[in-house]
Motif scaffolding. Structure first.
Motif, short mmCIF file in Angstrom:
data_model
loop_
_atom_site.label_atom_id
_atom_site.label_comp_id
_atom_site.label_asym_id
_atom_site.label_seq_id
_atom_site.Cartn_x
_atom_site.Cartn_y
_atom_site.Cartn_z
N MET A 1 3.37 3.73 4.61
CA MET A 1 2.61 3.34 3.46
C MET A 1 2.92 4.36 2.35
SD MET A 1 -1.52 2.79 3.09
CE MET A 1 -1.56 1.46 4.24
N SER A 2 3.24 3.87 1.18
CA SER A 2 3.58 4.76 0.06
C SER A 2 2.32 5.27 -0.64
CB SER A 2 4.45 4.02 -0.95
OG SER A 2 3.67 3.06 -1.64
N PRO B 1 -4.64 4.11 -4.20
CA PRO B 1 -5.50 3.05 -4.75
C PRO B 1 -6.42 2.45 -3.67
CG PRO B 1 -3.29 2.78 -5.59
CD PRO B 1 -3.22 3.84 -4.52
N LEU B 2 -5.92 2.32 -2.45
CA LEU B 2 -6.74 1.81 -1.36
C LEU B 2 -7.90 2.75 -1.06
CD1 LEU B 2 -7.28 -0.26 0.84
CD2 LEU B 2 -5.61 0.94 2.26
#
Length: 58
Positions: free
Chosen positions: A1-2, A8-9
């Motif tokens: 995951m970048s 943002p998550l």
């Protein structure tokens, strides 16, 4: 995951009351720590919880 997906998550999760963040100075550097809340545990245990998190408005 970048980073462009992860942060943002995490921000959405914090706004939704699913994560609680705190900051602490460690060796003159500011560190950020997150802890999942009881509400966060409940949401993440449900199927398709990632999709629901992405729907939280910033």
């Amino acid at each position: 995951m970048s980073d462009g997906t992860l942060f943002p998550l995490l921000h959405r999760m914090e706004l939704g009351g699913l994560v609680r963040k705190r900051k602490k100075n460690v060796e003159e550097k500011l560190r950020k720590y997150g802890r999942i809340t009881d509400k966060g545990n409940e949401v993440l245990m449900k199927p398709r919880s990632y999709d629901r998190l992405m729907e939280i408005k910033i």
